[in-house]
Design an enzyme around this catalytic site. Structure first.
Site: not given
Length: 284
Positions: A34, A144
């Protein structure tokens, strides 16, 4: 790019401090996969130098913020698991509409909306199955942690692969326009949904009282104290007769004792216990 034990420990502590995300040993691969793209795009030749930059920056720097956002999982698809949407259509929404007939208002929260598929699935289902709600004040909120995910959700543009995952073909034809990048949700449907960036472990502000909260597949990333804090916060922002949806592997059991569970077909529904005795029994 590689990651030392000390660097992984630092990232784990950062993720916990800023987003209550638990990264146990064994998740090093996740951090490398990531954060490596962020390191490269920032001009770093190694992940280590990128992490050292974060160490030198202020507590809530943009670099740290983007790194923590990148560590969140944004896996989603249209009409995910299907049966929660069946429970909404066949049982819960008719009950809510009867209860709210005088107010003509419904508030629904997709609390881990990622790139927006869940929130738009709800909007499509409402348009398709409950056209009478066109004259109601229907509010769908998608939130989110990831700012990048929220940007994509607002644009409502999805690739062919994304629309192939869970979306019925008639809905693609009816509710999407073909664009150069793939398929875009039609403007009238995008107007039904509001998206905003929100960290669930921060203070909650500006939320209405919700009839339905979809908080699916997010609590699994938190430790028990954080799950308790989030569930307690949901209780304060949900209608007394409102319903909470969690993911299949999530539960309130052994976390908090003020939520009760009911069966509705294949779906588990959670309501605040004070209202459980008043709620009608849902069919299996």
């Amino acid at each position: 790019m590689s990651l030392s034990k000390e660097q992984f420990q630092y990232i784990s502590e950062l993720a916990m401090e800023q987003a209550a995300i638990v990264l146990n040993p064994g998740k090093e691969y996740l951090v490398v996969s990531r954060l490596s793209p962020l390191a490269r795009s920032s001009g770093h030749e190694s992940l280590g130098s990128y992490i050292e930059q974060m160490r030198r920056e202020a507590e809530y720097s943009e670099t740290k913020k983007l790194a923590v956002e990148a560590l969140t999982t944004n896996e989603t698809l249209f009409f995910r698991d299907l049966h929660p949407f069946e429970a909404l259509e066949k049982k819960l929404l008719p009950e809510i509409m009867a209860r709210r007939a005088s107010e003509r208002r419904i508030d629904i929260w997709s609390g881990a909306s990622s790139t927006g598929q869940e929130a738009y699935s709800i909007a499509m289902m409402l348009r398709e199955k409950f056209p009478e709600l066109g004259s109601w004040n229907v509010n769908i909120l998608g939130t989110d942690l990831s700012g990048k995910a929220i940007e994509k959700a607002r644009a409502g543009i999805y690739s062919q692969l994304e629309v192939n995952r869970g979306l019925p073909m008639p809905f693609l034809v009816k509710y999407f326009d073909k664009v150069a990048e793939g398929w875009q949700i039609k403007p009238e449907l995008r107007k039904m949904v509001t998206f905003r960036q929100m960290n669930l472990v921060d203070r909650w502000e500006g939320l209405p009282v919700f009839d339905v909260v979809m908080m699916r597949n997010v609590l699994i990333y938190f430790d028990v104290p954080t799950r308790k804090r989030i569930l307690d916060s949901i209780q304060r922002t949900i209608h007394p007769e409102g319903v909470l949806f969690l993911g299949a592997s999530e539960t309130t059991l052994n976390v908090v004792d003020n939520w009760g569970v009911e069966n509705c077909g294949r779906t588990l529904l959670y309501r605040v216990k004070a209202r459980m005795a008043e709620a009608r029994t849902l069919p299996n």
